[in-house]
Design an enzyme around this catalytic site. Structure first.
Site, PDB file in Angstrom:
ATOM      1  N   LYS A   1      87.549 102.842  74.397  1.00 40.69           N
ATOM      2  CA  LYS A   1      87.132 101.430  74.344  1.00 40.69           C
ATOM      3  C   LYS A   1      87.819 100.649  75.462  1.00 40.69           C
ATOM      4  O   LYS A   1      89.031 100.424  75.423  1.00 40.69           O
ATOM      5  CB  LYS A   1      87.475 100.783  73.004  1.00 40.69           C
TER       6      LYS A   1
ATOM      7  N   GLU B   1     101.484 102.467  74.713  1.00 39.13           N
ATOM      8  CA  GLU B   1     101.969 101.975  76.008  1.00 39.13           C
ATOM      9  C   GLU B   1     101.846 100.460  75.947  1.00 39.13           C
ATOM     10  O   GLU B   1     100.738  99.931  76.019  1.00 39.13           O
ATOM     11  CB  GLU B   1     101.095 102.516  77.149  1.00 39.13           C
TER      12      GLU B   1
ATOM     13  N   CYS C   1     101.998  95.688  83.439  1.00 34.38           N
ATOM     14  CA  CYS C   1     102.913  95.861  82.311  1.00 34.38           C
ATOM     15  C   CYS C   1     104.358  96.036  82.786  1.00 34.38           C
ATOM     16  O   CYS C   1     105.288  95.587  82.135  1.00 34.38           O
ATOM     17  CB  CYS C   1     102.483  97.062  81.484  1.00 34.38           C
TER      18      CYS C   1
ATOM     19  N   GLU D   1     106.951  88.264  77.775  1.00 31.36           N
ATOM     20  CA  GLU D   1     106.048  88.750  78.831  1.00 31.36           C
ATOM     21  C   GLU D   1     105.017  87.657  79.152  1.00 31.36           C
ATOM     22  O   GLU D   1     104.355  87.143  78.258  1.00 31.36           O
ATOM     23  CB  GLU D   1     105.332  90.008  78.351  1.00 31.36           C
TER      24      GLU D   1
HETATM   25  P1  NAD Z   1      95.628  93.463  74.008  1.00 27.01           P
HETATM   26  O1  NAD Z   1      96.592  94.155  73.119  1.00 27.01           O
HETATM   27  O2  NAD Z   1      95.160  92.129  73.632  1.00 27.01           O
HETATM   28  O3  NAD Z   1      94.306  94.361  74.168  1.00 27.01           O
HETATM   29  C1  NAD Z   1      94.357  95.694  74.614  1.00 27.01           C
HETATM   30  C2  NAD Z   1      93.145  96.419  74.089  1.00 27.01           C
HETATM   31  O4  NAD Z   1      93.229  96.461  72.673  1.00 27.01           O
HETATM   32  C3  NAD Z   1      91.817  95.755  74.418  1.00 27.01           C
HETATM   33  O5  NAD Z   1      90.859  96.755  74.664  1.00 27.01           O
HETATM   34  C4  NAD Z   1      91.501  95.004  73.133  1.00 27.01           C
HETATM   35  O6  NAD Z   1      90.126  94.786  72.929  1.00 27.01           O
HETATM   36  C5  NAD Z   1      92.046  95.947  72.089  1.00 27.01           C
HETATM   37  N1  NAD Z   1      92.420  95.319  70.819  1.00 27.01           N
HETATM   38  C6  NAD Z   1      92.758  94.019  70.590  1.00 27.01           C
HETATM   39  N2  NAD Z   1      93.050  93.848  69.288  1.00 27.01           N
HETATM   40  C7  NAD Z   1      92.922  95.054  68.684  1.00 27.01           C
HETATM   41  C8  NAD Z   1      93.099  95.540  67.355  1.00 27.01           C
HETATM   42  N3  NAD Z   1      93.498  94.721  66.367  1.00 27.01           N
HETATM   43  N4  NAD Z   1      92.880  96.840  67.105  1.00 27.01           N
HETATM   44  C9  NAD Z   1      92.508  97.690  68.085  1.00 27.01           C
HETATM   45  N5  NAD Z   1      92.302  97.293  69.362  1.00 27.01           N
HETATM   46  C10 NAD Z   1      92.514  95.997  69.661  1.00 27.01           C
HETATM   47  O7  NAD Z   1      96.286  93.490  75.442  1.00 27.01           O
HETATM   48  P2  NAD Z   1      95.667  92.934  76.796  1.00 27.01           P
HETATM   49  O8  NAD Z   1      95.858  91.481  76.831  1.00 27.01           O
HETATM   50  O9  NAD Z   1      94.300  93.476  77.008  1.00 27.01           O
HETATM   51  O10 NAD Z   1      96.595  93.674  77.862  1.00 27.01           O
HETATM   52  C11 NAD Z   1      97.781  93.172  78.275  1.00 27.01           C
HETATM   53  C12 NAD Z   1      98.915  93.903  77.593  1.00 27.01           C
HETATM   54  O11 NAD Z   1      98.829  95.301  77.852  1.00 27.01           O
HETATM   55  C13 NAD Z   1     100.250  93.479  78.158  1.00 27.01           C
HETATM   56  O12 NAD Z   1     101.165  93.297  77.106  1.00 27.01           O
HETATM   57  C14 NAD Z   1     100.656  94.642  79.031  1.00 27.01           C
HETATM   58  O13 NAD Z   1     102.024  94.751  79.234  1.00 27.01           O
HETATM   59  C15 NAD Z   1     100.095  95.791  78.282  1.00 27.01           C
HETATM   60  N6  NAD Z   1      99.922  96.953  79.161  1.00 27.01           N
HETATM   61  C16 NAD Z   1     100.778  98.005  79.011  1.00 27.01           C
HETATM   62  C17 NAD Z   1     100.676  99.109  79.858  1.00 27.01           C
HETATM   63  C18 NAD Z   1     101.617 100.278  79.715  1.00 27.01           C
HETATM   64  O14 NAD Z   1     101.339 101.337  80.272  1.00 27.01           O
HETATM   65  N7  NAD Z   1     102.717 100.130  79.000  1.00 27.01           N
HETATM   66  C19 NAD Z   1      99.695  99.152  80.850  1.00 27.01           C
HETATM   67  C20 NAD Z   1      98.850  98.050  80.982  1.00 27.01           C
HETATM   68  C21 NAD Z   1      98.965  96.957  80.117  1.00 27.01           C
END
Ligand code: NAD
Length: 493
Positions: free
Chosen positions: A197, A271, A305, A402
Site C-alpha cells: 500500500k 521503520e 526520516c 520530528e
Molecule cells: P504515516 O504513518 O502517516 O503514514 C505512513 C503510511 O501508513 C501511509 O501509507 C498511510 O496511509 C498508512 N497509514 C496511516 N494510518 C494507518 C493505520 N492506522 N494503519 C495502517 N496504515 C496506516 O506517515 P507519513 O506521514 O506518510 O510518513 C512520514 C513518517 O514516516 C515520518 O515519521 C518518517 O520519519 C517516517 N519514515 C520512516 C522511514 C524509516 O525508514 N525509518 C522512512 C521514511 C519515512
C-alpha cells in the site's frame, strides 16, 4: 514460470485518454491516466469500493489523476491473489526468481527518466534528486536482491530459511518508488508474495512499477498494489491471511499497529520517525561539515526520516559554522521541482505544510531565534523556505519532535561527553552524523551514539548492502543487506 516480456496492459482503459505532461525537462514525456484502479492478480481493476481520491502535484496544486481507495473487499481480493500465488512462487527455482528481479531492475533503469519525472510531479521533490537518487537506488535494490535470491543459505549459514507467506507492506510518501523497492525486492527474493500500500499522496510511481511487473511477466498475484489512506492500511495490516507486516511511517501509527498486531502471530518490522543529531567538532573540516549539514536537513525538503534535524556545534567553531551555513543556505534554489537547478522543491501536501508551519510557530513562541532564506516562493503550490533556529533549548518542541520539513535546530556543546549526552537525549534512534578530523574520535563517538546508522564525515548516503533501521522509537528490524533478508525468512534448524 520464466520471465517473458509482454506488453503492459493499459491501466483502466475505459476511463478515457491519458494526458501527457509535456513540460518535463529534456523533452521527457510522461503519460498520466485520468484514473488509476488497483493492481490485483497481475491486472489493473476498478476498486469494488467505487471510490477515488485526487493525486495532486504539490508544486502547482493541479490534480494529476484520480487514484482508487481500496476498501475491505478490495483488500480481501488482493490478499487472496497473493495467497494463491504464494505456493508456486515459493517453489520456483531461486535462480528463476532472481531473473524476474533482474528484469525489474533493468526496466526501472530503462524507464528511469519517465519514473523520475513522475516522481517529481507527484511528490514535489527536485528532479535532480528523483533522477540521481530515488530511481537509480530503486533499481539498485532490485539488482542487489536479485543477487541474493539463490544464495539465501548464506543468510542463515548451516540452517534453512523458508519464506513466510503473504507480506503486507505499507510505505510513506517521502521516497515513494524507493520505499516500494526497499520493501518488494527482499520479500520476492526470499520467495514471499506481497500486497503493497503506497501513501495516499504519492501512489503514481508504485502503479507505474506495476506496469513494469506486467512487462517482465511477473506471475499474477506475486505483487499486488492497493491504494488508499489509513483505513486501507489498517484493513491490510489486520487481514488474517497476512503473515508479515513491514511498515514504514510515523512512530504514532507504528505504535498503534504494534498494539493491534500483538498476539496475532504476524511478524512485524517497523521503520519509523527520527530526530537525528549531526555533530560538528572543532577539528572538523568546516566547509565539508556545512555541506553535510545542508545535505542532512534540506535534501528532499527535509522529508527524510533520518534528516539531521538537530545540529550540535562545538562552541569554538559556532560562529564560523553559522556564518558559512548562512551563505550556503542563501544559495539554495527553491521552486519548480522540474527545473534541474532546483535544490528545494515543494512540500508534499497541504497537510504537511500546515504541520511544518505549526512547528515554526512553536519555535518562535518558545523563544528560539528563527532565520529563513530570502528565497522567493512561487505563488501556487506548497512551499517552505529553508529555515534554521538558533538559541534552541533541549526542552523546545522543535528540538524534541520530528518536523519532517526543512527546519534545522542549532545547539552548541563544549565537550565530547556533552555532545553524546545531548545527541542521545531523544526517544528516537534512527541516524546520526559525526564531523571530525580524528579517526579515534569517530570510532569512540560512533560506537556510543544510540542510532541504527551513523555517518562519519558524510550524511544521507545509502547503499542496498548496508542495513538501515532504528533504535528506540525509530522502530525495529532492518532493511537492506543480509540483515534485511532475515525479516522475510523463517528459520529451520
Ligand atoms: P504515516 O504513518 O502517516 O503514514 C505512513 C503510511 O501508513 C501511509 O501509507 C498511510 O496511509 C498508512 N497509514 C496511516 N494510518 C494507518 C493505520 N492506522 N494503519 C495502517 N496504515 C496506516 O506517515 P507519513 O506521514 O506518510 O510518513 C512520514 C513518517 O514516516 C515520518 O515519521 C518518517 O520519519 C517516517 N519514515 C520512516 C522511514 C524509516 O525508514 N525509518 C522512512 C521514511 C519515512
Amino acid at each position: 514460470m520464466s520471465p517473458s516480456p509482454k506488453t503492459a496492459s493499459k491501466p483502466e482503459l475505459d476511463f478515457g485518454n491519458a494526458w501527457e505532461y509535456a513540460a518535463a525537462p529534456e523533452g521527457t514525456k510522461v503519460s498520466i491516466e485520468p484514473k488509476y484502479g488497483l493492481f490485483v492478480n497481475g491486472e489493473f481493476c476498478a476498486p469494488r469500493s467505487k471510490r477515488y481520491m485526487d493525486s495532486i502535484n504539490p508544486a502547482t496544486e493541479e490534480v494529476l489523476s484520480k487514484v482508487a481507495i481500496a476498501n475491505q473487499a478490495d483488500v480481501d481480493k488482493a490478499v487472496a491473489a497473493a495467497k494463491a500465488a504464494f505456493p508456486k512462487w515459493k517453489r520456483l527455482k531461486p535462480s528463476e526468481r532472481a531473473k524476474y528481479l533482474f528484469r525489474i531492475a533493468r526496466r526501472i533503469q530503462e524507464r528511469a527518466r519517465e519514473l523520475a519525472v513522475l516522481e517529481t510531479l507527484d511528490g514535489g521533490k527536485p528532479i535532480k534528486e528523483s533522477r540521481d537518487v530515488d530511481i537509480p537506488e530503486a533499481a539498485k535494490h532490485f539488482f542487489y536482491h536479485a543477487g541474493w535470491a539463490d544464495k539465501l543459505d548464506y543468510v542463515f549459514p548451516g540452517r534453512k530459511g523458508t519464506p513466510i507467506g503473504v507480506c503486507a507492506q505499507i510505505i510513506p510518501w517521502n521516497f515513494p518508488l524507493l520505499m516500494a523497492a526497499w520493501k518488494i525486492a527482499p520479500a520476492l527474493a526470499c520467495g514471499n508474495t506481497v500486497v503493497l500500500k503506497p501513501a495516499e499522496t504519492t501512489s503514481l510511481t508504485a502503479l507505474r512499477l506495476a506496469e513494469i511487473f506486467q512487462e517482465v511477466g511477473l506471475p499474477p498475484g506475486v505483487v499486488n498494489i492497493v491504494t488508499g489512506a489509513g483505513n486501507t492500511g489498517a484493513a491490510l495490516a489486520a487481514h488474517k491471511d497476512v503473515k508479515k507486516l513491514a511498515f514504514t511511517g510515523s512512530t504514532g501509527v507504528g505504535k498503534e499497529l504494534a498494539r493491534n498486531l500483538a498476539g496475532s502471530g504476524k511478524r512485524l518490522t517497523l521503520e519509523l520517525g527520527g530526530k537525528s543529531p549531526n555533530i560538528i567538532f572543532e577539528d572538523a573540516s568546516i566547509d565539508q561539515a556545512v555541506d553535510g549539514v545542508v545535505q542532512g536537513i534540506y535534501f528532499n525538503q527535509g522529508h527524510v526520516c533520518c534528516a539531521g534535524s538537530r545540529l550540535f556545534v562545538q562552541e569554538g567553531v559556532m560562529d564560523e559554522v553559522l556564518a558559512r551555513l548562512k551563505v550556503r543556505i542563501e544559495s539554495l534554489r527553491v521552486g519548480d521541482p522540474l527545473d534541474k537547478n532546483t535544490d528545494l522543491g515543494a512540500i508534499n501536501s497541504i497537510g504537511q505544510l500546515a504541520t511544518i508551519k505549526r512547528y515554526i510557530e512553536a519555535g518562535n513562541s518558545e523563544g528560539a531565534q528563527m532565520f529563513q532564506s530570502a528565497a522567493k516562493l512561487p505563488k501556487h503550490g506548497y512551499w517552505c523556505k529553508p529555515t534554521w533556529f538558533t538559541d534552541v533549548q533541549p526542552s523546545h518542541t522543535i528540538a524534541r519532535e520530528e518536523i519532517f520539513g526543512p527546519v534545522l535546530s542549532v545547539m552548541s556543546f563544549r565537550t565530547p561527553e556533552e555532545a553524546l549526552m545531548r545527541a542521545n537525549n531523544t526517544p528516537y534512534g534512527l541516524a546520526a552524523g559525526v564531523w571530525t578530523d580524528k579517526g579515534s574520535k569517530i570510532f569512540e563517538i560512533a560506537s556510543r551514539l544510540k542510532a541504527g546508522v551513523v555517518w562519519c564525515n558524510s550524511y544521507n548516503r545509502f547503499d542496498a548492502a548496508s542495513p538501515f533501521g532504528g533504535f528506540k522509537q525509530s522502530g525495529f528490524g532492518r532493511e537492506g543487506g543480509r540483515q534485511g533478508l532475515l525479516s522475510y525468512l523463517e528459520l529451520k534448524s
